[in-house]
Every structure is written in structure tokens, then in C-alpha cells.
Design an enzyme around this catalytic site. Structure first.
Site, PDB file in Angstrom:
ATOM      1  CG  ASN A   1      55.973  58.513  28.245  1.00 19.32           C
ATOM      2  OD1 ASN A   1      56.837  58.491  27.366  1.00 19.32           O
ATOM      3  ND2 ASN A   1      56.271  58.408  29.540  1.00 19.32           N
TER       4      ASN A   1
ATOM      5  CD  GLU B   1      59.567  55.036  32.954  1.00 20.33           C
ATOM      6  OE1 GLU B   1      59.765  55.443  31.787  1.00 20.33           O
ATOM      7  OE2 GLU B   1      58.528  54.433  33.285  1.00 20.33           O
TER       8      GLU B   1
ATOM      9  CG  HIS C   1      58.510  59.723  33.025  1.00 20.55           C
ATOM     10  ND1 HIS C   1      58.921  58.551  33.610  1.00 20.55           N
ATOM     11  CD2 HIS C   1      57.233  59.520  32.628  1.00 20.55           C
ATOM     12  CE1 HIS C   1      57.924  57.681  33.561  1.00 20.55           C
ATOM     13  NE2 HIS C   1      56.882  58.239  32.965  1.00 20.55           N
TER      14      HIS C   1
ATOM     15  CE  LYS D   1      56.372  54.938  30.428  1.00 26.29           C
ATOM     16  NZ  LYS D   1      56.239  54.316  31.728  1.00 26.29           N
TER      17      LYS D   1
ATOM     18  N   GLY E   1      53.165  51.464  34.945  1.00 30.20           N
ATOM     19  CA  GLY E   1      53.500  50.197  34.295  1.00 30.20           C
ATOM     20  C   GLY E   1      53.270  48.984  35.186  1.00 30.20           C
TER      21      GLY E   1
ATOM     22  CD  GLU F   1      53.244  59.762  34.609  1.00 29.21           C
ATOM     23  OE1 GLU F   1      52.480  59.342  33.748  1.00 29.21           O
ATOM     24  OE2 GLU F   1      54.481  59.611  34.558  1.00 29.21           O
TER      25      GLU F   1
ATOM     26  CB  SER G   1      48.074  51.408  35.404  1.00 27.73           C
ATOM     27  OG  SER G   1      49.364  50.860  35.676  1.00 27.73           O
TER      28      SER G   1
HETATM   29  P1  PGA Z   1      51.783  53.496  32.119  1.00 27.99           P
HETATM   30  O1  PGA Z   1      52.915  54.660  32.097  1.00 27.99           O
HETATM   31  O2  PGA Z   1      50.527  54.097  31.543  1.00 27.99           O
HETATM   32  O3  PGA Z   1      52.349  52.396  31.235  1.00 27.99           O
HETATM   33  O4  PGA Z   1      51.606  53.083  33.533  1.00 27.99           O
HETATM   34  C1  PGA Z   1      52.594  55.974  32.422  1.00 27.99           C
HETATM   35  C2  PGA Z   1      53.804  56.847  32.339  1.00 27.99           C
HETATM   36  O5  PGA Z   1      54.889  56.434  32.779  1.00 27.99           O
HETATM   37  O6  PGA Z   1      53.737  57.982  31.827  1.00 27.99           O
END
Ligand code: PGA
Length: 251
Positions: A9, A97, A95, A11, A173, A167, A213
Site C-alpha cells: 500500500n 486513513e 483503510h 499510500k 506506520g 490492521e 509495520s
Molecule cells: P505500514 O502501513 O506497513 O507502514 O504500517 C500499513 C498500512 O497502512 O496498510
């Protein structure tokens, strides 16, 4: 046996040139998709480039969002019909976000899931709880409620073919990954909920990823768990070498 699926992903990162370079580097190096599905979730801007690069290779391409209508007066939105026409395979929906910063509701996410299926693509549906919910011990109820709303009205066949990503928001992140035991437990909660809403066969087939992560150094711990069928990876999916290490570790 469920086939593992690793999805990057990206982003809101990279440029068109960087996306093209990435695809050129990875497309002939990833394992066969008989062993593992390798998916890149890119900003809409780069999807055409990536689909063209991936043609005839095992690399699969995902959008990070779409609208639930195919066309019309929806300024700034991305049509699922146009994504499918381009040759996009998956769309990430729900997601955290998008839920948090763009106020997406479960009702909209559910409509998006239906639109994605109607256009012959597959959703990668994200669910996950905040740190407060986790610390209050309410993760399972929270996740079950999301799954209940997001999958409403889908058929068994659709759910069996889609991907669900657990998630935990507190692990995205932050470098603070949920340990593999928690990931397995909550992916198991998702699977059980699918069994309750649909049936055991559907629950056995649906692929459930852990996200938050995940890195080449820790992916094996997650993949070893019974209920974890893959990973949705943000930061560690941005570099070609790291993405290759992730998909190779997952097969
Ligand atoms: P990350 O993000 O691996 O940077 O923690 C995962 C995600 O938001 O899909």
C-alpha cells in the site's frame, strides 16, 4: 489451502517515474502467482503505467480507493468501471486513513465493495481498532461490527474470493506491530465472523491479511500463523528490494 497474498500500500507516495522503475525492477523477479499473489496498491495517477508494466507478468495491481458509482457528477472521484477497464485487479477499501481523515462510513465502504465486484475486481477490505478500543479490550466486538456492516448483502462466492486486512490502527506506520499472536487471534475473529454471517466454507476460503509495520524482518512470524494469509504493507513496500523480500518470504 489458501494462497498467500502480499499487497503493498504505497499510500500517497512516489512519482510516476519511481512507480515505473519499481515495476520494471520487480515484475520479472517475483515468485509465481501459483505460490503467492503479489499486489501493488498505488495512487490512481500511476495505475495505467503499472498495469501496462505488469502485463504478461505475475504482478497484480490494486487501486487504493474508488467511488461506488460508475460515472456521473462526482468531481474528484475515481470510477470503479474505469479502473476495471484499465485492467486493475484489486481495490483497497476502508483503510483506517480513509475512515479517519476522509470520514468514510461502513455504509459507503459496503457500497464500494459491491461496485468493485460488479466491475469484476476484488476488494481488499481493511478493518481495525484504535489504541483506546484495544486497551479497553473491545477489539473483537469492534472488528465484528465493522465486518458485519462492510460485508452486508455480499454473496458467499464474493466473500470467498475477496481479501480482508486486519490492521490495528495503533500499529500502522508506528513501528509498533501487533505481535503475531494478536494478529492471528484477531484474524481468527474475522474468520469466525465470516463463518457466522455466511458459512464455514466461505470462512475457510476468504484470505485475511495482517497489516501494521510489517517488514521483511518480521513477515515470517505472521505468515507462520494459521489465520494470517498475507500482509498489507505500507512503508516497507515502497522500495523494490524490500517488496521482493516480502513476497519471497511469503511463498
Ligand atoms: P505500514 O502501513 O506497513 O507502514 O504500517 C500499513 C498500512 O497502512 O496498510
Amino acid at each position: 489451502m489458501r494462497k498467500p497474498i502480499i499487497a503493498g500500500n504505497w499510500k500517497m507516495n512516489l512519482t510516476a517515474k519511481e512507480a515505473k522503475d519499481f515495476a520494471e525492477t520487480v515484475k520479472n523477479k517475483i515468485p509465481s502467482n501459483k505460490e503467492v499473489d503479489s499486489v501493488v496498491g498505488a495512487p490512481a495517477l500511476f495505475l495505467e503505467t503499472l498495469v501496462n508494466e505488469a502485463k504478461g507478468t505475475e504482478l497484480q495491481i490494486s487501486a487504493q480507493n474508488c467511488y461506488f458509482e460508475n460515472s456521473g457528477a462526482f468531481t474528484g472521484e475515481t470510477s470503479p468501471y474505469a479502473l476495471a477497464d484499465l485492467g486493475v485487479d484489486y481495490v483497497i477499501i476502508g483503510h483506517s486513513e480513509r475512515r479517519e481523515y476522509f470520514h468514510e462510513t461502513d455504509e459507503e465502504i459496503n457500497k464500494k465493495a459491491k461496485a468493485i465486484f460488479d466491475n469484476g475486481m476484488l476488494p481488499i477490505l481493511c478493518c481495525g481498532e484504535t489504541l483506546d478500543t484495544y486497551e479497553a479490550g473491545q477489539t473483537s466486538e469492534w472488528i465484528e461490527d465493522q465486518i458485519n456492516k462492510d460485508l452486508a448483502g455480499l454473496s458467499k462466492e464474493q466473500v470467498a474470493n475477496m481479501v480482508i486486512a486486519y490492521e490495528p490502527i495503533w500499529a500502522i506506520g508506528t513501528g509498533k506491530s501487533a505481535d503475531a499472536k494478536i494478529a492471528d487471534e484477531i484474524c481468527g475473529v474475522v474468520r469466525k465472523k465470516v463463518a457466522n454471517l455466511f458459512d464455514e466454507d466461505t470462512a475457510e476460503k476468504v484470505r485475511i491479511q495482517y497489516g501494521g509495520s510489517v517488514k521483511p524482518e518480521n513477515i515470517a512470524e505472521y505468515m507462520a500463523k494459521e489465520n494470517v494469509d498475507g500482509a498489507l504493507v505500507g512503508g516497507a513496500s515502497l522500495k523494490a528490494d524490500s517488496f521482493l523480500d516480502l513476497v519471497k518470504a511469503a511463498k
